[in-house]
Design a protein around this motif. Structure first.
Motif, PDB file in Angstrom:
ATOM      1  N   ARG A  17       0.065   3.316  -6.566  1.00 44.55           N
ATOM      2  CA  ARG A  17      -0.528   3.194  -5.231  1.00 44.55           C
ATOM      3  C   ARG A  17      -0.361   1.766  -4.759  1.00 44.55           C
ATOM      4  O   ARG A  17      -0.354   0.833  -5.551  1.00 44.55           O
ATOM      5  N   ARG A  18      -0.262   1.608  -3.451  1.00 44.88           N
ATOM      6  CA  ARG A  18      -0.149   0.257  -2.895  1.00 44.88           C
ATOM      7  C   ARG A  18      -1.429  -0.522  -3.157  1.00 44.88           C
ATOM      8  O   ARG A  18      -2.504   0.055  -3.265  1.00 44.88           O
ATOM      9  N   PRO A  19      -1.318  -1.850  -3.239  1.00 45.11           N
ATOM     10  CA  PRO A  19      -2.530  -2.657  -3.398  1.00 45.11           C
ATOM     11  C   PRO A  19      -3.382  -2.571  -2.135  1.00 45.11           C
ATOM     12  O   PRO A  19      -2.889  -2.263  -1.048  1.00 45.11           O
ATOM     13  N   LEU A  20      -4.660  -2.856  -2.303  1.00 47.48           N
ATOM     14  CA  LEU A  20      -5.606  -2.839  -1.189  1.00 47.48           C
ATOM     15  C   LEU A  20      -5.589  -4.168  -0.437  1.00 47.48           C
ATOM     16  O   LEU A  20      -5.397  -5.227  -1.048  1.00 47.48           O
ATOM     17  N   LEU A  21      -5.797  -4.090   0.850  1.00 52.84           N
ATOM     18  CA  LEU A  21      -6.058  -5.288   1.652  1.00 52.84           C
ATOM     19  C   LEU A  21      -7.436  -5.106   2.261  1.00 52.84           C
ATOM     20  O   LEU A  21      -7.638  -4.282   3.154  1.00 52.84           O
ATOM     21  N   PHE A  22      -8.406  -5.842   1.704  1.00 53.93           N
ATOM     22  CA  PHE A  22      -9.766  -5.830   2.229  1.00 53.93           C
ATOM     23  C   PHE A  22      -9.803  -6.761   3.434  1.00 53.93           C
ATOM     24  O   PHE A  22      -9.498  -7.947   3.320  1.00 53.93           O
ATOM     25  N   LEU A  23     -10.184  -6.225   4.579  1.00 53.09           N
ATOM     26  CA  LEU A  23     -10.056  -6.927   5.843  1.00 53.09           C
ATOM     27  C   LEU A  23     -11.409  -7.132   6.517  1.00 53.09           C
ATOM     28  O   LEU A  23     -12.082  -6.177   6.895  1.00 53.09           O
TER      29      LEU A  23
END
Length: 185
Positions: free
Chosen positions: A3-9
């Motif tokens: 899975r793609r890494p997360l970007l917490f925004l």
């Protein structure tokens, strides 16, 4: 399957540069006026002193730029799910998952670690991530390094200017590296 890494925004600071020196909407941004219902906190447990702004400044170019980075986007803001109603549409973003901060919402910690840190680590569930915010500190770096075993990036954005091209460049490099490390597993 990786899975793609997360970007917490985060919203206020990175997407809404609330601290502009001029106090005016920056060039390239649009002003989104928020009705009274949007200015109330998302959670019943939020401190009564917390009130969202009457308007936010958002750059519509940020949505496509964020989507192109190679991350799985996730709101990491006191706006929580309300970001999908009031922020995402102005940026051209689809509805995104969000971190539900629950009782941690806006609660100061005696160790100076940001109240978002532990919930973000829990939400990541061992996945690589980048966290874009204007409030991280050395305490957060130490806490994440000590408690999260996957690669991560805490990316600070100046709330006077919001996300800039150099931020997107740094995040794209991080996404490429994190996607490479995930593929190698």
């Amino acid at each position: 399957m990786s899975r793609r890494p997360l970007l917490f925004l985060d919203v206020d600071g990175p997407l809404h540069p609330y601290a502009t020196p001029s106090g005016r909407c920056p060039e390239g941004y649009v002003t989104v006026h928020l009705p009274a219902e949007a200015r109330r906190p998302s959670a019943a447990g939020a401190p009564p002193s917390y009130v969202r702004p009457r308007a936010v400044w958002l750059n519509p170019a940020h949505g496509p730029a964020l989507l192109a980075l190679g991350f799985e986007l996730c709101w990491a803001s006191a706006w929580m799910g309300e970001a999908n109603r009031w922020i995402g549409p102005a940026l051209g973003l689809p509805p995104l998952p969000f971190v539900d901060f629950g009782d941690a919402l806006l609660r100061e910690r005696p160790d100076t670690v940001h109240w978002k840190s532990a919930p973000l680590i829990a939400h990541a569930g061992g996945r690589p991530f980048a966290w874009v915010d204007d409030e991280q500190s050395d305490a957060d770096h130490g806490h994440v390094a000590a408690t999260h075993r996957a690669p991560f990036l805490l990316h600070h954005v100046d709330p006077r200017v919001g996300l800039r091209q150099e931020d997107f460049t740094a995040l794209a490099g991080c996404a490429a590296a994190l996607n490479g490390s995930a593929a190698a597993r």
